[in-house]
Scaffold this motif. Structure first.
Motif, short mmCIF file in Angstrom:
data_model
loop_
_atom_site.label_atom_id
_atom_site.label_comp_id
_atom_site.label_asym_id
_atom_site.label_seq_id
_atom_site.Cartn_x
_atom_site.Cartn_y
_atom_site.Cartn_z
N ILE A 71 0.87 -1.19 0.09
CA ILE A 71 0.08 0.01 0.05
C ILE A 71 1.05 1.19 0.09
N ASP A 72 0.67 2.07 -0.85
CA ASP A 72 1.62 3.33 -1.14
C ASP A 72 0.68 4.46 -0.33
N ALA A 73 1.10 4.67 0.58
CA ALA A 73 0.25 5.67 1.47
C ALA A 73 0.95 7.17 1.45
N ASP A 74 2.02 7.16 0.39
CA ASP A 74 2.58 8.40 0.09
C ASP A 74 2.05 9.13 -1.11
N PRO A 75 1.27 10.52 -0.72
CA PRO A 75 0.64 11.11 -1.89
C PRO A 75 1.78 11.33 -3.16
N GLN A 76 3.14 11.11 -2.68
CA GLN A 76 4.02 11.38 -3.88
C GLN A 76 4.03 10.05 -4.82
N GLY A 77 3.66 9.05 -4.22
CA GLY A 77 3.53 7.91 -4.95
C GLY A 77 4.64 7.23 -5.42
N SER A 78 5.83 7.16 -4.65
CA SER A 78 7.03 6.72 -4.92
C SER A 78 6.99 4.90 -5.43
N ALA A 111 7.10 -2.08 -14.81
CA ALA A 111 6.27 -2.66 -15.73
C ALA A 111 6.89 -2.24 -17.32
N ARG A 112 7.42 -0.94 -17.18
CA ARG A 112 8.00 -0.37 -18.57
C ARG A 112 9.14 -1.33 -18.98
N GLU A 113 9.89 -1.65 -17.93
CA GLU A 113 11.14 -2.52 -18.23
C GLU A 113 10.86 -3.96 -18.31
N LYS A 114 9.58 -4.44 -18.32
CA LYS A 114 9.05 -5.39 -18.77
C LYS A 114 9.68 -6.35 -17.25
N GLY A 115 9.76 -6.03 -16.11
CA GLY A 115 10.24 -6.88 -15.24
C GLY A 115 9.15 -7.97 -14.49
N PRO A 116 9.47 -8.89 -14.32
CA PRO A 116 8.42 -9.92 -13.71
C PRO A 116 7.60 -9.34 -12.66
N ARG A 117 6.12 -9.50 -12.53
CA ARG A 117 5.54 -8.97 -11.29
C ARG A 117 5.89 -9.74 -10.37
N LEU A 118 6.22 -9.00 -9.28
CA LEU A 118 6.38 -9.68 -7.61
C LEU A 118 5.11 -9.59 -6.89
N PHE A 119 4.64 -8.16 -6.72
CA PHE A 119 3.49 -7.96 -6.06
C PHE A 119 2.64 -6.71 -6.68
N GLY A 120 1.53 -6.59 -6.28
CA GLY A 120 0.81 -5.60 -6.38
C GLY A 120 0.96 -4.42 -5.66
N VAL A 121 0.86 -3.13 -6.31
CA VAL A 121 1.14 -1.84 -5.39
C VAL A 121 -0.45 -0.96 -5.59
N ILE A 122 -0.72 -0.70 -4.50
CA ILE A 122 -2.09 0.04 -4.51
C ILE A 122 -1.76 1.40 -3.87
N GLY A 123 -2.04 2.49 -4.72
CA GLY A 123 -2.16 3.83 -3.70
C GLY A 123 -3.38 4.14 -2.95
N LEU A 124 -3.06 4.44 -1.87
CA LEU A 124 -4.10 4.56 -0.87
C LEU A 124 -3.67 5.86 0.05
N ALA A 125 -3.23 6.94 -0.49
CA ALA A 125 -2.88 8.00 0.66
C ALA A 125 -4.12 8.76 1.31
N ARG A 126 -4.76 7.95 1.87
CA ARG A 126 -5.87 8.81 2.64
C ARG A 126 -6.14 8.02 4.08
N ASP A 127 -6.96 9.16 4.83
CA ASP A 127 -6.85 8.42 6.35
C ASP A 127 -7.80 7.48 6.68
#
Ligand code: ATP
Ligand code: MG
Length: 212
Positions: free
Chosen positions: A35-42, A51-67
């Motif tokens: 869970i990316d809880a940083d509004p900067q979304g690093s 994904a652009r570099e076609k690296g194999p998927r390891l885990f999902g990343v969800i943007g959730l910068a809210r309280d």
């Protein structure tokens, strides 16, 4: 298990360590969501780069910068083995929400004799969260350690007296982290026998000994 990397200070390694813990677990065939809880979304940026570099998927990343994070995280955790939260820089509401969600809080800190690395807002918030959640566990993780700092010479016993205690595994200042991130990778994918990878694996083993 929900592990949150939190520190109000920027650049201490929250995102780097969150991605590496998640990646190490994924390589053990654990299902992991970050869970990316940083509004900067690093963390999201890293996964888009991957994904652009076609690296194999390891885990999902969800943007959730809210309280409302603490209400949504348990829902996400139900479908995976582990959730890793990459914390926000300095937004008390978001940090509080992450502290309500987490089973284990890791506070990355860059040891320095000059700035009180073992103090600050996150520790205040951890104490506050423990009023409601006395079972909440917390540890410091020393990151970007230079070879010869005062802290490196401090004894293990002295560090263990800190509250939260300091993990024994430390991560050095190593260019491998920035190099790997540039191509959406993790250090053990670039150089699996390198110093950075070895330090990360030792850190993951110590974290696992806590979460078991
Ligand atoms: N052990 C390390 N050695 C060398 N560089 C590192 C190390 N850990 C992190 N870095 C680099 O330092 C920078 C900041 O790290 P990172 O983004 O993980 O910190 P952060 O705490 O998430 O910062 P922010 O508060 O901005 O989100 C990145 O460029 C990262 O590649
Ligand atoms: Mg970050």
């Amino acid at each position: 298990m929900i592990v949150a990397f939190l520190n109000q200070k920027g650049g201490v390694g929250k995102t780097t360590l969150a991605l590496h813990l998640a990646g190490a677990w994924a390589r053990q065939r654990k299902r992991v969501t970050v869970i990316d809880a940083d509004p900067q979304g690093s963390a999201l940026d890293w996964s888009e780069q991957r994904a652009r570099e076609k690296g194999p998927r390891l885990f999902g990343v969800i943007g959730l910068a809210r309280d409302t994070l603490h209400r949504e995280a348990p829902e996400i955790a139900r479908n995976v083995d582990h959730v890793v939260i990459d914390g926000p820089p300095r937004i008390a509401g978001l940090m509080r929400s992450a502290l309500l969600a987490a089973d284990l809080v890791l506070v990355p800190a860059q040891p320095s004799p000059f700035d009180g690395w073992a103090s600050g807002e996150v520790l205040h918030l951890i104490r506050e969260a423990r009023i409601f959640r006395p079972e909440l566990r917390a540890r410091f993780v020393l990151n970007r350690c230079a070879a010869r700092t005062i802290i490196a010479r401090e004894t293990a016993e002295a560090l263990a007296e800190h509250d939260p205690p300091v993990l024994g595994a430390r991560i050095g200042q190593r260019v491998a982290f920035a190099d790997a991130a540039r191509t959406g990778q993790l250090v053990f994918e670039v150089d699996s026998g390198g110093a950075a990878a070895c330090e990360i694996m030792a850190l993951v083993a110590e974290i696992e000994s806590l979460v078991r």
